[in-house]
Design a protein around this motif. Structure first.
Motif: not given
Length: 63
Positions: A52-55, A60-62
């Protein structure tokens, strides 16, 4: 090493015009990711929180 319950699909973030593709399989405990060009090398598994953190960061384009 493929587990029978894993169904991989091409990631929507993979380039449509390139061969740089990753495949993703949804798992009850997270997700598995593999290189579409080198499936025989296996996959990486990520837990729910990590996936979830990766997605979130990708959307968010980070990353």
């Amino acid at each position: 090493m493929r587990e029978p319950h894993m169904v991989f699909r091409k990631s929507s973030y993979s380039g449509a015009r390139t061969q740089d593709c990753v495949e993703v399989a949804d798992l009850p405990q997270g997700a598995a990711v593999r290189d579409a060009q080198n499936r025989e090398l296996g996959h990486l598994t990520f837990g729910i929180a990590e996936w979830r953190a990766f997605l979130t960061d990708v959307t968010a384009g980070r990353l």
